[in-house]
Design an enzyme around this catalytic site. Structure first.
Site, PDB file in Angstrom:
ATOM      1  N   CYS A   2       0.824  -1.224   0.000  1.00 16.09           N
ATOM      2  CA  CYS A   2       0.000   0.000   0.000  1.00 16.09           C
ATOM      3  C   CYS A   2       0.851   1.264   0.000  1.00 16.09           C
ATOM      4  O   CYS A   2       1.919   1.320   0.609  1.00 16.09           O
ATOM      5  CB  CYS A   2      -0.895   0.037   1.222  1.00 16.09           C
ATOM      6  SG  CYS A   2      -2.066  -1.300   1.262  1.00 16.09           S
ATOM      7  N   ARG A  27       5.674  -0.080  -5.862  1.00 12.35           N
ATOM      8  CA  ARG A  27       5.568  -0.829  -4.613  1.00 12.35           C
ATOM      9  C   ARG A  27       4.667  -2.053  -4.776  1.00 12.35           C
ATOM     10  O   ARG A  27       4.695  -2.961  -3.952  1.00 12.35           O
ATOM     11  CB  ARG A  27       4.990   0.070  -3.515  1.00 12.35           C
ATOM     12  CG  ARG A  27       5.919   1.180  -3.095  1.00 12.35           C
ATOM     13  CD  ARG A  27       5.177   2.246  -2.322  1.00 12.35           C
ATOM     14  NE  ARG A  27       4.742   1.825  -1.011  1.00 12.35           N
ATOM     15  CZ  ARG A  27       5.404   2.044   0.127  1.00 12.35           C
ATOM     16  NH1 ARG A  27       6.542   2.669   0.092  1.00 12.35           N
ATOM     17  NH2 ARG A  27       4.922   1.632   1.272  1.00 12.35           N
ATOM     18  N   TRP A  77      -2.642  -2.882  -1.824  1.00 12.02           N
ATOM     19  CA  TRP A  77      -2.197  -4.253  -2.099  1.00 12.02           C
ATOM     20  C   TRP A  77      -3.016  -5.117  -1.148  1.00 12.02           C
ATOM     21  O   TRP A  77      -2.832  -5.047   0.064  1.00 12.02           O
ATOM     22  CB  TRP A  77      -0.702  -4.361  -1.818  1.00 12.02           C
ATOM     23  CG  TRP A  77      -0.054  -5.603  -2.341  1.00 12.02           C
ATOM     24  CD1 TRP A  77       0.434  -5.812  -3.596  1.00 12.02           C
ATOM     25  CD2 TRP A  77       0.220  -6.809  -1.613  1.00 12.02           C
ATOM     26  NE1 TRP A  77       0.978  -7.067  -3.689  1.00 12.02           N
ATOM     27  CE2 TRP A  77       0.859  -7.694  -2.493  1.00 12.02           C
ATOM     28  CE3 TRP A  77      -0.023  -7.226  -0.312  1.00 12.02           C
ATOM     29  CZ2 TRP A  77       1.263  -8.972  -2.114  1.00 12.02           C
ATOM     30  CZ3 TRP A  77       0.376  -8.497   0.079  1.00 12.02           C
ATOM     31  CH2 TRP A  77       1.012  -9.348  -0.823  1.00 12.02           C
ATOM     32  N   ASN A 103      -2.021   2.543   5.396  1.00 15.15           N
ATOM     33  CA  ASN A 103      -1.019   1.542   5.035  1.00 15.15           C
ATOM     34  C   ASN A 103      -0.700   0.775   6.315  1.00 15.15           C
ATOM     35  O   ASN A 103      -0.398   1.388   7.330  1.00 15.15           O
ATOM     36  CB  ASN A 103       0.235   2.255   4.492  1.00 15.15           C
ATOM     37  CG  ASN A 103       1.363   1.299   4.150  1.00 15.15           C
ATOM     38  OD1 ASN A 103       1.159   0.086   4.125  1.00 15.15           O
ATOM     39  ND2 ASN A 103       2.537   1.849   3.884  1.00 15.15           N
ATOM     40  N   GLY A 104      -0.795  -0.557   6.277  1.00 21.73           N
ATOM     41  CA  GLY A 104      -0.528  -1.350   7.481  1.00 21.73           C
ATOM     42  C   GLY A 104      -1.717  -2.241   7.784  1.00 21.73           C
ATOM     43  O   GLY A 104      -2.558  -2.487   6.926  1.00 21.73           O
ATOM     44  N   GLU A 485      21.119 -15.801  -6.557  1.00 24.77           N
ATOM     45  CA  GLU A 485      20.497 -14.538  -6.954  1.00 24.77           C
ATOM     46  C   GLU A 485      20.142 -14.549  -8.447  1.00 24.77           C
ATOM     47  O   GLU A 485      19.067 -14.082  -8.835  1.00 24.77           O
ATOM     48  CB  GLU A 485      21.449 -13.375  -6.605  1.00 24.77           C
ATOM     49  CG  GLU A 485      21.061 -12.018  -7.136  1.00 24.77           C
ATOM     50  CD  GLU A 485      19.707 -11.498  -6.651  1.00 24.77           C
ATOM     51  OE1 GLU A 485      19.098 -12.106  -5.750  1.00 24.77           O
ATOM     52  OE2 GLU A 485      19.253 -10.484  -7.203  1.00 24.77           O
ATOM     53  N   LYS A 489      16.423 -13.985  -9.877  1.00 24.89           N
ATOM     54  CA  LYS A 489      16.095 -12.953 -10.882  1.00 24.89           C
ATOM     55  C   LYS A 489      15.309 -13.589 -12.023  1.00 24.89           C
ATOM     56  O   LYS A 489      14.319 -13.057 -12.468  1.00 24.89           O
ATOM     57  CB  LYS A 489      17.365 -12.338 -11.476  1.00 24.89           C
ATOM     58  CG  LYS A 489      18.088 -11.191 -10.864  1.00 24.89           C
ATOM     59  CD  LYS A 489      17.424  -9.923 -10.550  1.00 24.89           C
ATOM     60  CE  LYS A 489      16.527  -9.978  -9.356  1.00 24.89           C
ATOM     61  NZ  LYS A 489      17.002  -9.413  -8.139  1.00 24.89           N
ATOM     62  N   GLU A 492      11.702 -14.695 -10.871  1.00 22.92           N
ATOM     63  CA  GLU A 492      10.725 -13.669 -10.517  1.00 22.92           C
ATOM     64  C   GLU A 492      10.266 -12.839 -11.709  1.00 22.92           C
ATOM     65  O   GLU A 492       9.130 -12.384 -11.718  1.00 22.92           O
ATOM     66  CB  GLU A 492      11.211 -12.786  -9.366  1.00 22.92           C
ATOM     67  CG  GLU A 492      12.376 -11.893  -9.672  1.00 22.92           C
ATOM     68  CD  GLU A 492      12.834 -11.101  -8.471  1.00 22.92           C
ATOM     69  OE1 GLU A 492      12.038 -10.837  -7.569  1.00 22.92           O
ATOM     70  OE2 GLU A 492      14.026 -10.736  -8.444  1.00 22.92           O
ATOM     71  N   HIS A 508      25.377 -34.500  -5.906  1.00 23.43           N
ATOM     72  CA  HIS A 508      24.625 -35.055  -4.765  1.00 23.43           C
ATOM     73  C   HIS A 508      23.119 -35.014  -5.019  1.00 23.43           C
ATOM     74  O   HIS A 508      22.341 -35.126  -4.083  1.00 23.43           O
ATOM     75  CB  HIS A 508      24.971 -34.291  -3.479  1.00 23.43           C
ATOM     76  CG  HIS A 508      26.421 -34.415  -3.132  1.00 23.43           C
ATOM     77  ND1 HIS A 508      26.986 -35.608  -2.731  1.00 23.43           N
ATOM     78  CD2 HIS A 508      27.432 -33.511  -3.164  1.00 23.43           C
ATOM     79  CE1 HIS A 508      28.282 -35.426  -2.520  1.00 23.43           C
ATOM     80  NE2 HIS A 508      28.578 -34.156  -2.774  1.00 23.43           N
ATOM     81  N   LYS A 607       7.257  -4.388  -4.214  1.00 27.20           N
ATOM     82  CA  LYS A 607       8.618  -3.901  -3.962  1.00 27.20           C
ATOM     83  C   LYS A 607       8.897  -3.784  -2.469  1.00 27.20           C
ATOM     84  O   LYS A 607       9.995  -3.999  -2.004  1.00 27.20           O
ATOM     85  CB  LYS A 607       8.767  -2.529  -4.633  1.00 27.20           C
ATOM     86  CG  LYS A 607      10.150  -1.939  -4.547  1.00 27.20           C
ATOM     87  CD  LYS A 607      11.066  -2.579  -5.553  1.00 27.20           C
ATOM     88  CE  LYS A 607      12.480  -2.057  -5.473  1.00 27.20           C
ATOM     89  NZ  LYS A 607      13.403  -2.981  -6.133  1.00 27.20           N
TER      90      LYS A 607
HETATM   91  C1  F6R Z   1      13.985  -9.588  -5.493  1.00 26.94           C
HETATM   92  C2  F6R Z   1      13.729  -8.652  -4.422  1.00 26.94           C
HETATM   93  C3  F6R Z   1      13.210  -9.193  -3.136  1.00 26.94           C
HETATM   94  C4  F6R Z   1      13.688  -8.328  -1.974  1.00 26.94           C
HETATM   95  C5  F6R Z   1      13.040  -8.792  -0.677  1.00 26.94           C
HETATM   96  C6  F6R Z   1      13.533  -7.991   0.505  1.00 26.94           C
HETATM   97  O1  F6R Z   1      14.497  -8.956  -6.629  1.00 26.94           O
HETATM   98  O2  F6R Z   1      13.906  -7.477  -4.576  1.00 26.94           O
HETATM   99  O3  F6R Z   1      13.579 -10.514  -2.964  1.00 26.94           O
HETATM  100  O4  F6R Z   1      15.081  -8.413  -1.875  1.00 26.94           O
HETATM  101  O5  F6R Z   1      11.646  -8.664  -0.770  1.00 26.94           O
HETATM  102  O6  F6R Z   1      13.295  -6.634   0.303  1.00 26.94           O
HETATM  103  P1  F6R Z   1      14.139  -5.534   1.065  1.00 26.94           P
HETATM  104  O7  F6R Z   1      15.522  -5.577   0.575  1.00 26.94           O
HETATM  105  O8  F6R Z   1      13.443  -4.250   0.740  1.00 26.94           O
HETATM  106  O9  F6R Z   1      14.035  -5.874   2.522  1.00 26.94           O
END
Ligand code: F6R
Length: 612
Positions: A2, A27, A77, A103-104, A485, A489, A492, A508, A607
């Site tokens: 949100c 976000r 959201w 928000n919350g 990572e 990437k 996602e 293994h 985000k």
């Molecule tokens: C993936 C990504 C997420 C964030 C995770 C933690 O590309 O961005 O996996 O890394 O949601 O978010 P932060 O870093 O904001 O705590």
């Protein structure tokens, strides 16, 4: 998740709020709405889906709404109730006079709904938020004034919240409250703004004030007045200047934010490294924690997702450079496993947003156990920076693409600098070794620029593999978290199933998956692990796996074995994780584009993950 915005000034509130909401889109949200002070009351517009729906509703008001100069807006959201128009914010009192965005989560909303229903007030939505205007309405019906009803209702709420509220009979006023999620006020010239983070404020003002937990505030033409809970006494909250570039949150000619942010990495790293490394000396600017560097006997890293991968690289770096034991926890697990922490533990929260609920809760838990606390964060003034004793800000600038790129590599740079500082303070790193890592960091932005020039080659490779259903990423040592990572990437943003493994683990179990339909992305820099990774790749090639290898310039060992070889500058092992991240970001990006995916807003992701 949100997002809240607010405007009070002399321009058209609806267009400013819409623009601010667009800047919060990253976000993640599934419905949106706006409340505008118009002649004779408050006009509320809400809609499920993207902001384009809200935009269409605004234009159907035939300029009526365009005259409003005060308003609040929201992107939702969904948590409590589906993403429908009824559940979208703002929520409104039965007489249409009180309008609230939130928000919350109000944890006690069921109890409040029961109380409201006893008083004959029936909610129109399934949300927890609606309790707020309804409760205020109940109080105001009993003769309590707007401000008092707001603060008394805030007192009734349990949970985490940021709130903005307007009343039809108080057209020049927006009331705000914060307990948890960030709420920042932008102070302009005769106009004022509110938002859930600084990105929407940047085109309008650089002077901002962050509300603190527990604050209630009143925004009027005179400016911001922060009050204590009784609403009787003013509290001083300093304003600060944000020095992000004007166009930092714009696409700037790039087709997607992810591409733009990937290409911004040389500059983002340069800014971050320069902030803490000058004339070969690391200065973290953390006087409160200086004595902790030598006193600690354990480091506990707490993070989620991509930031957790940064933490895994941090473990390699800090253990090697500073010879102190490092454990890395998923923040969502930490609180629930009876963690061990003492005043000799340094708990480090890594979070680009500074708002991740799990990471904040984990750091608070470590703090309550007596640990010293440090945050590595990209968002000045965010929640985590208020909990930690010290913060190392990454200078990545705003990251709008949901998939983290420059925020991740700048986290790695800060962890390397922290490793250097700890190593020097603890006497485990001599001057020459420290200087070698420092120079490697300083040279990195230029080398990354060369890596970005490989984009056409990587795009070509993407054409060969974009139809795959699965992929394996493998590496050893500090590059192993980069394999994880790279796999994250890819999954996602392209929705291809991908897994990362230490190369030595292949035999293994995962080797059973290898056939000609399984691309294997292998990271094999010129480091101490090279020979062993090479053997693992030969085993994979013998089973017809299609190998895409990332190697140091001039390494010919995989010619004839790999389907594609990407040659990268031969760098110091301490900075290789940063350098090798970038081609994997580009590979995921091009594959996702070829699959027609929305790279900046992947499905189901947000985000800023502000719920547990
Ligand atoms: C993936 C990504 C997420 C964030 C995770 C933690 O590309 O961005 O996996 O890394 O949601 O978010 P932060 O870093 O904001 O705590």
């Amino acid at each position: 998740m949100c997002g809240i915005v607010g405007y009070l000034g002399h321009r058209s509130a609806s267009s400013i709020l819409l623009d601010c909401l667009k800047r919060l889109e990253y976000r993640g949200y599934d419905s949106a709405g706006m409340g505008l002070h118009v002649e004779g009351g408050i006009e509320v517009l809400r809609g499920a889906g993207r902001l384009t729906g809200l935009e269409a509703k605004l234009s159907s008001l035939n300029g009526h709404a365009a005259k409003a100069q005060v308003g609040i807006g929201h992107t939702r959201w969904a948590t409590h109730g589906k993403p429908t128009e009824e559940n979208a914010h703002p929520h409104v009192s039965p007489d249409g006079k009180i309008v609230v965005v939130h928000n919350g989560i109000f944890e006690n909303f069921l109890e409040l709904r029961a109380e409201l229903s006893y008083a004959g007030i029936v909610p129109q939505s399934q949300t927890d938020t609606e309790c707020f205007p309804l409760m205020m309405h109940l109080m105001m019906r009993q003769g309590i004034g707007f401000e008092d009803a707001f603060s008394l209702t805030v007192d009734r709420m349990r949970g985490k919240y940021a709130l903005a509220c307007m009343h039809a009979d108080h057209p020049g006023k927006i009331l705000l409250a914060r307990s948890g999620p960030t709420l920042v006020v932008g102070l302009g010239n005769g106009e004022h703004f509110v938002a859930s983070d600084v990105a929407p404020l940047l085109p309008h003002t650089r002077t901002v004030t962050f509300l603190e937990d527990g604050d209630i505030a009143e925004l009027t033409a005179r400016g911001l007045r922060v009050l204590d809970r009784t609403m009787q006494h003013s509290v001083r909250r300093p304003s600060q200047r944000i020095d992000w570039d004007d166009d930092a949150a714009e696409l700037d000619g790039h087709p997607h934010y992810m591409r733009k942010e990937t290409f911004e990495q040389p500059r983002a790293l340069e800014r971050t490294i320069e902030a803490y490394l000058q004339a070969g000396q690391v200065d973290l600017g953390l006087p409160a924690l200086e004595e902790a560097w030598t006193q600690i006997d354990r480091v506990s890293i707490l993070a989620c997702g991509t930031s957790w991968h940064a933490g895994l690289v941090g473990k390699f770096l800090i253990e090697q450079l500073a010879r102190v034991s490092v454990e890395v926890d998923y923040a969502s697990e930490y609180r629930y496993r009876a963690p061990l922490a003492t005043d000799k533990t340094l708990a480090i929260a890594i979070t680009q947003s500074g708002e991740t609920a799990d990471t904040i809760a984990a750091l608070s838990e470590a703090k309550s156990l007596g640990a010293r606390t440090l945050a590595i964060c990209n968002a000045v003034g965010s929640q985590v920076t208020r909990i930690a004793e010290g913060t190392l800000i990454t200078r990545a600038g705003p990251e709008i693409g949901v998939a983290s790129t420059k925020a991740f590599t700048t986290q790695l740079a800060v962890l390397t600098l922290l490793g250097l500082r700890l190593g020097r303070a603890r006497g485990t790193l001599n001057e020459a070794e420290a200087a070698a890592v420092g120079s490697a960091l300083a040279a990195l932005p230029g080398q990354l620029q060369r890596v970005l020039e490989l984009a056409p080659q990587i795009e070509q490779i993407a054409h060969e593999f974009y139809a795959s259903h699965d992929a394996l990423y493998i590496a050893r040592g500090p590059l192993y978290p980069i394999a994880l990572e790279g796999a994250l990437k890819l999954k996602e943003i392209s929705y291809i199933h991908a897994e990362g493994y230490p190369a030595g683990e292949l035999k293994h179990g995962p080797i059973a998956l290898i056939d000609r339909d399984m691309p294997i992305i292998a990271l094999m820099p010129n480091d101490a692990h090279r020979e062993r990774t090479l053997s693992n790749l030969q085993e994979a090639a013998a089973r017809e796996g299609a190998i895409i290898a990332l190697v140091a310039e001039g390494d010919r060992a995989l010619d004839g074995i790999a389907s594609a070889v990407i040659e990268l500058p031969d760098v110091h092992p301490a900075v290789a994780p940063i350098l090798y991240s970038v081609p994997l970001q580009l590979l995921a990006y091009y594959i996702a584009i070829l699959r027609g995916c929305d790279v900046d807003r992947p499905r189901n992701l947000a985000k800023s993950v502000t719920v547990e």
